[in-house]
Design a protein around this motif. Structure first.
Motif, PDB file in Angstrom:
ATOM      1  N   VAL A 209       0.843  -1.188   0.000  1.00  0.00           N
ATOM      2  CA  VAL A 209       0.000   0.000   0.000  1.00  0.00           C
ATOM      3  C   VAL A 209       0.879   1.239   0.000  1.00  0.00           C
ATOM      4  CG1 VAL A 209      -1.759   1.301   1.239  1.00  0.00           C
ATOM      5  CG2 VAL A 209      -1.841  -1.191   1.239  1.00  0.00           C
ATOM      6  N   PHE A 210       0.795   2.041  -1.043  1.00  0.00           N
ATOM      7  CA  PHE A 210       1.538   3.288  -1.107  1.00  0.00           C
ATOM      8  C   PHE A 210       0.846   4.328  -0.242  1.00  0.00           C
ATOM      9  CE2 PHE A 210       3.226   1.038  -4.619  1.00  0.00           C
ATOM     10  CZ  PHE A 210       4.483   1.553  -4.845  1.00  0.00           C
ATOM     11  N   ILE A 211       1.627   5.064   0.509  1.00  0.00           N
ATOM     12  CA  ILE A 211       1.064   6.014   1.455  1.00  0.00           C
ATOM     13  C   ILE A 211       1.664   7.396   1.222  1.00  0.00           C
ATOM     14  CG2 ILE A 211       0.562   4.306   3.231  1.00  0.00           C
ATOM     15  CD1 ILE A 211       3.168   5.059   4.573  1.00  0.00           C
ATOM     16  N   TYR A 212       0.956   8.399   1.658  1.00  0.00           N
ATOM     17  CA  TYR A 212       1.442   9.761   1.571  1.00  0.00           C
ATOM     18  C   TYR A 212       0.887  10.550   2.746  1.00  0.00           C
ATOM     19  CZ  TYR A 212      -3.121  11.529   0.238  1.00  0.00           C
ATOM     20  OH  TYR A 212      -4.439  11.878   0.238  1.00  0.00           O
ATOM     21  N   ASN A 213       1.508  11.667   3.014  1.00  0.00           N
ATOM     22  CA  ASN A 213       0.986  12.592   4.012  1.00  0.00           C
ATOM     23  C   ASN A 213       1.425  13.997   3.625  1.00  0.00           C
ATOM     24  OD1 ASN A 213      -0.289  13.135   6.674  1.00  0.00           O
ATOM     25  ND2 ASN A 213       1.747  13.907   7.150  1.00  0.00           N
ATOM     26  N   GLY A 214       0.547  14.959   3.817  1.00  0.00           N
ATOM     27  CA  GLY A 214       0.897  16.356   3.597  1.00  0.00           C
ATOM     28  C   GLY A 214       0.596  16.893   2.222  1.00  0.00           C
ATOM     29  N   PHE A 215       0.230  16.041   1.271  1.00  0.00           N
ATOM     30  CA  PHE A 215      -0.018  16.472  -0.100  1.00  0.00           C
ATOM     31  C   PHE A 215      -1.513  16.733  -0.311  1.00  0.00           C
ATOM     32  CE2 PHE A 215       3.831  13.993  -0.174  1.00  0.00           C
ATOM     33  CZ  PHE A 215       4.662  14.681  -1.051  1.00  0.00           C
ATOM     34  N   ASP A 216      -1.833  17.891  -0.876  1.00  0.00           N
ATOM     35  CA  ASP A 216      -3.207  18.091  -1.316  1.00  0.00           C
ATOM     36  C   ASP A 216      -3.370  17.455  -2.695  1.00  0.00           C
ATOM     37  OD1 ASP A 216      -1.883  19.821  -2.987  1.00  0.00           O
ATOM     38  OD2 ASP A 216      -2.995  21.611  -2.404  1.00  0.00           O
ATOM     39  N   SER A 217      -4.534  17.567  -3.300  1.00  0.00           N
ATOM     40  CA  SER A 217      -4.785  16.872  -4.569  1.00  0.00           C
ATOM     41  C   SER A 217      -3.859  17.362  -5.672  1.00  0.00           C
ATOM     42  CB  SER A 217      -6.245  17.046  -4.988  1.00  0.00           C
ATOM     43  OG  SER A 217      -6.571  18.423  -5.120  1.00  0.00           O
ATOM     44  N   ALA A 218      -3.608  18.689  -5.727  1.00  0.00           N
ATOM     45  CA  ALA A 218      -2.717  19.221  -6.761  1.00  0.00           C
ATOM     46  C   ALA A 218      -1.286  18.757  -6.529  1.00  0.00           C
ATOM     47  CB  ALA A 218      -2.788  20.743  -6.786  1.00  0.00           C
ATOM     48  N   GLY A 219      -0.842  18.774  -5.268  1.00  0.00           N
ATOM     49  CA  GLY A 219       0.508  18.312  -4.964  1.00  0.00           C
ATOM     50  C   GLY A 219       0.689  16.843  -5.238  1.00  0.00           C
ATOM     51  N   LEU A 220      -0.335  16.058  -4.941  1.00  0.00           N
ATOM     52  CA  LEU A 220      -0.269  14.625  -5.199  1.00  0.00           C
ATOM     53  C   LEU A 220      -0.214  14.341  -6.696  1.00  0.00           C
ATOM     54  CD1 LEU A 220      -0.253  11.864  -3.898  1.00  0.00           C
ATOM     55  CD2 LEU A 220      -2.740  11.895  -3.924  1.00  0.00           C
ATOM     56  N   SER A 221      -0.970  15.107  -7.472  1.00  0.00           N
ATOM     57  CA  SER A 221      -0.940  14.950  -8.918  1.00  0.00           C
ATOM     58  C   SER A 221       0.443  15.279  -9.472  1.00  0.00           C
ATOM     59  CB  SER A 221      -1.999  15.855  -9.560  1.00  0.00           C
ATOM     60  OG  SER A 221      -1.948  15.761 -10.969  1.00  0.00           O
ATOM     61  N   TYR A 222       1.068  16.335  -8.951  1.00  0.00           N
ATOM     62  CA  TYR A 222       2.421  16.696  -9.392  1.00  0.00           C
ATOM     63  C   TYR A 222       3.398  15.581  -9.040  1.00  0.00           C
ATOM     64  CZ  TYR A 222       6.693  19.432 -10.066  1.00  0.00           C
ATOM     65  OH  TYR A 222       7.919  19.868 -10.496  1.00  0.00           O
ATOM     66  N   LEU A 223       3.276  15.038  -7.838  1.00  0.00           N
ATOM     67  CA  LEU A 223       4.154  13.955  -7.401  1.00  0.00           C
ATOM     68  C   LEU A 223       4.023  12.740  -8.308  1.00  0.00           C
ATOM     69  CD1 LEU A 223       6.043  12.755  -5.158  1.00  0.00           C
ATOM     70  CD2 LEU A 223       3.956  11.910  -4.080  1.00  0.00           C
ATOM     71  N   LYS A 224       2.801  12.340  -8.602  1.00  0.00           N
ATOM     72  CA  LYS A 224       2.575  11.153  -9.427  1.00  0.00           C
ATOM     73  C   LYS A 224       3.067  11.362 -10.857  1.00  0.00           C
ATOM     74  CE  LYS A 224      -1.441   9.100  -8.870  1.00  0.00           C
ATOM     75  NZ  LYS A 224      -2.899   8.941  -8.728  1.00  0.00           N
ATOM     76  N   ASN A 225       2.932  12.582 -11.376  1.00  0.00           N
ATOM     77  CA  ASN A 225       3.431  12.868 -12.717  1.00  0.00           C
ATOM     78  C   ASN A 225       4.952  12.915 -12.751  1.00  0.00           C
ATOM     79  OD1 ASN A 225       0.884  13.045 -13.892  1.00  0.00           O
ATOM     80  ND2 ASN A 225       0.676  15.216 -13.424  1.00  0.00           N
ATOM     81  N   SER A 226       5.566  13.305 -11.632  1.00  0.00           N
ATOM     82  CA  SER A 226       7.025  13.362 -11.567  1.00  0.00           C
ATOM     83  C   SER A 226       7.634  11.974 -11.428  1.00  0.00           C
ATOM     84  CB  SER A 226       7.467  14.227 -10.376  1.00  0.00           C
ATOM     85  OG  SER A 226       6.973  15.540 -10.495  1.00  0.00           O
ATOM     86  N   LEU A 227       6.917  11.096 -10.722  1.00  0.00           N
ATOM     87  CA  LEU A 227       7.418   9.747 -10.479  1.00  0.00           C
ATOM     88  C   LEU A 227       6.445   8.754 -11.098  1.00  0.00           C
ATOM     89  CD1 LEU A 227       8.309  10.222  -6.713  1.00  0.00           C
ATOM     90  CD2 LEU A 227       9.872  10.355  -8.661  1.00  0.00           C
ATOM     91  N   PRO A 228       6.686   8.333 -12.338  1.00  0.00           N
ATOM     92  CA  PRO A 228       5.731   7.457 -13.042  1.00  0.00           C
ATOM     93  C   PRO A 228       5.384   6.193 -12.283  1.00  0.00           C
ATOM     94  CG  PRO A 228       7.397   8.290 -14.552  1.00  0.00           C
ATOM     95  CD  PRO A 228       7.834   8.702 -13.185  1.00  0.00           C
ATOM     96  N   ASN A 229       6.296   5.688 -11.450  1.00  0.00           N
ATOM     97  CA  ASN A 229       6.008   4.465 -10.694  1.00  0.00           C
ATOM     98  C   ASN A 229       4.907   4.669  -9.668  1.00  0.00           C
ATOM     99  OD1 ASN A 229       7.957   3.185 -12.115  1.00  0.00           O
ATOM    100  ND2 ASN A 229       9.432   3.019 -10.457  1.00  0.00           N
ATOM    101  N   PHE A 230       4.527   5.919  -9.423  1.00  0.00           N
ATOM    102  CA  PHE A 230       3.484   6.197  -8.444  1.00  0.00           C
ATOM    103  C   PHE A 230       2.116   6.372  -9.092  1.00  0.00           C
ATOM    104  CE2 PHE A 230       5.161   7.084  -4.136  1.00  0.00           C
ATOM    105  CZ  PHE A 230       6.453   6.665  -4.374  1.00  0.00           C
ATOM    106  N   LYS A 231       1.992   6.077 -10.364  1.00  0.00           N
ATOM    107  CA  LYS A 231       0.696   6.189 -11.032  1.00  0.00           C
ATOM    108  C   LYS A 231      -0.193   5.006 -10.654  1.00  0.00           C
ATOM    109  CE  LYS A 231       2.306   8.801 -15.048  1.00  0.00           C
ATOM    110  NZ  LYS A 231       1.504   9.992 -14.838  1.00  0.00           N
ATOM    111  N   ASP A 232      -1.505   5.242 -10.662  1.00  0.00           N
ATOM    112  CA  ASP A 232      -2.490   4.185 -10.454  1.00  0.00           C
ATOM    113  C   ASP A 232      -2.230   3.398  -9.172  1.00  0.00           C
ATOM    114  OD1 ASP A 232      -3.661   4.874 -12.888  1.00  0.00           O
ATOM    115  OD2 ASP A 232      -2.249   3.602 -13.963  1.00  0.00           O
TER     116      ASP A 232
END
Length: 591
Positions: free
Chosen positions: A179-202
């Motif tokens: 289970v991938f987890i995160y903390n502190g990211f809003d939806s826009a920040g999370l989207s930026y993170l996932k686009n920056s790190l392709p392994n974090f998609k889906d």
């Protein structure tokens, strides 16, 4: 029940001390039955589940072999099948470890799962660890230390067979069961993170408390929950799964990769299970949060992750301040991730602190302490505006600088800290150049001319500023045309002139230093840049220009003067982002 609890005590104790006996893949036969162990409740109790071997799967030539099994028992009935978060759960046949629960199948029976054979995972402990030298391990001044207190029937059996290798390709293969987890990211920040790190998609994401703390004498056992993280603090990025095996301080888990990055430098954490949630259509999730940092994950391989308890990863502390609010985090130092993670954290801090990233202006400054520069610090500031997403622009130079440090081809460069400051304004702070006029009617080469520049700020009264410009000594008699533009813009004529690429005779270290200097001295968006307009000449005109330059040089030598090697463009800072290009002409007298 008493015998079961006694077995668990022995199982946990032996697993915590040494590697259990294993059963290799070639001894496993279809229809064999065994038991897996995992934690699915917040009580932390290790529970068993039963399974039956169904077959083996190989995903094409050269790929790893997986064991397919069907789970059953009370735990599986309660959870509705194999859960995300059970990834790494050890599975045994006749008391021998055969591997780790790794994955399930989409749109199929949630009780069917894949096992990564233990011999594939044991190779992880033999992998080289050149990143093990640890000059930047977490210090107590960075992280506050937390002291250590504390048999069911199924369908008819078939012969063992290798199943269709195509079954684990494409959409049939389920997400790996961590289970991938995160903390502190809003939806826009999370989207930026996932686009920056392709392994974090889906992926499935669960909020988690990222408050950093250290445990120096932690222990784990097979079946226990644990976490892997690459960012810790006010922002957290990682994953939770299950421990497969322990050999003294060495840990194996997950049964699949985290980001498939090879030799790595990640945080190893303990984890706290919240509980199990059933899925609507297929499987469910074991909800868990990461706890304290207890070691270092040093291998991120196809067969799983491996690490060492009591050793800690190299870290880079990072602070981001937005309009006075400061976010602190530490990043596990990995060259291939550092730039993207640093930019994602800065973007997320800005996004969380702003009403909207559209139609906004942000002034950014940052300091990167690094041995990549002679001064030991790379500092830069700029101002940005965007009608859509100013955050993307605001972190662009930070991303470029961090990328430059971590991609040094001549030597390894370290980053010791990152400090970012952003002043955000929900407004458009731009201006257009309206006109520029020389005050002096006629000037000689080498003299200074005063330029009166008219600015038109967005929806504000026009403003005038005065700028001094020194006419180049080589300026030709007549109209001398100047380009005036914002620091973030380049006139088309200059782009055309720059398209001529000459082979470099500089060493790689000189080229690297030059790239740093270019970024450090790059024009800023709120600057007005003044430089001679690029001129396209015919071959005949070029020859005439060369002859004129030779005569000028001879004349200067006669007068005891030297021809300057080059003249940097004039520039002046404003309170606005300059968004256009204009030209003006200066009347030049003969020298």
């Amino acid at each position: 029940m008493f015998r079961f609890l006694l077995f668990l005590i022995v199982f946990i104790h032996s697993n915590a001390l040494a590697m259990p006996p294993i059963m290799p893949l070639n001894e496993i036969q279809n229809g064999m039955r065994g038991t897996g162990y995992t934690v699915v409740e917040n009580s932390g109790v290790l529970e068993p589940f039963n399974f039956r071997i169904v077959g083996t799967i190989q995903n094409g030539k050269g790929s790893s072999t997986y064991i397919m099994a069907e789970a059953s028992g009370d735990l599986i009935n309660r959870t509705g099948g194999i859960l995300q978060g059970m990834s790494g759960s050890p599975v045994y046949i006749n008391g021998k470890l055969i591997g780790a629960l790794a994955a399930g199948f989409k749109e199929m029976d949630p009780n069917i799962f894949l096992i990564t054979p233990i011999e594939n995972m044991l190779n992880i402990w033999e992998m080289p660890d050149p990143l093990g030298i640890n000059p930047r391990a977490p210090k107590e001044e960075i992280i506050e230390e937390e002291k250590n207190s504390e048999d069911e029937d199924s369908e008819d059996e078939d012969n063992l067979e290798e199943l269709d290798e195509g079954i684990i390709d494409g959409e049939n293969f389920a997400n790996e069961k961590s289970v991938f987890i995160y903390n502190g990211f809003d939806s826009a920040g999370l989207s930026y993170l996932k686009n920056s790190l392709p392994n974090f998609k889906d992926i499935t994401l669960v909020a988690s408390d990222g408050t950093p703390s250290l445990k120096y004498d932690a222990s784990l056992y097979g079946g226990a929950p644990f976490g892997v993280a690459i960012v810790f603090g006010d922002f957290l990025v990682g994953a939770t799964g299950t421990v497969t095996a322990v050999d003294e301080k060495k840990i194996l888990g997950f049964g699949h990769s985290f980001m498939h990055a090879g030799n790595v430098n990640y945080f190893m954490t303990d984890a706290n299970v919240i509980g199990a949630v059933k899925g609507v259509t297929n499987g469910g999730m074991k909800m868990a949060t990461v706890g304290s940092i207890i070691g270092r994950v040093n291998q991120d391989r196809e067969a799983g992750v491996g690490g060492v308890l009591g050793q800690f990863p190299s870290v880079v502390p990072m602070s981001v301040t937005v309009n006075g609010d400061t976010y602190n985090t530490i990043i596990a130092y990995n060259e291939n991730l550092m730039a993207k993670l640093g930019a994602a954290i800065a973007y997320s801090a800005l996004s969380k602190s702003s009403d909207s990233l559209a139609e906004s202006t942000v002034k950014v400054s940052f300091d990167i302490k690094t041995n990549a520069t002679e001064s030991g610090t790379f500092s830069r500031e700029n101002i940005y505006y965007s009608p859509a997403d100013v955050g993307q622009l605001a972190v662009s130079e930070l991303l470029s600088a961090l990328t430059l440090v971590t991609t040094n081809t001549t030597a390894e460069s370290d980053i010791f800290s990152i400090d970012v400051n952003m002043d955000y304004e929900l407004a458009r702070r731009t201006a257009s150049l309206v006109k520029a006029e020389p005050v002096q009617k006629l000037v000689k080469p080498g003299e200074t001319v005063d330029l009166k520049i008219t600015l038109q700020p967005y929806r504000k009264p026009a403003e005038e500023i005065m700028v001094k410009y020194t006419v180049p000594i080589i300026a030709k008699e007549g109209k001398f045309v100047l380009d005036l533009h914002g620091g973030g813009l380049v006139p088309v004529t200059q782009v055309q002139a720059a398209n001529v690429i000459l082979p470099s005779t500089k060493s790689p270290s000189e080229v690297y230093k030059e790239k740093f200097d270019q970024l450090l001295k790059a024009n800023k968006n709120n600057e007005i840049i003044i430089k001679p307009a690029a001129v396209t000449r015919t071959e005949k005109e070029l020859k005439a220009e060369i002859q004129r330059a030779k005569k000028l040089l001879a004349r200067l030598n006669k007068l005891g003067k030297k021809l300057p090697a080059s003249q940097p463009p004039a520039k002046i800072s404003t309170n606005y982002i300059i968004d256009n290009v204009i030209q003006c002409a200066v009347n030049v007298d003969k020298l």
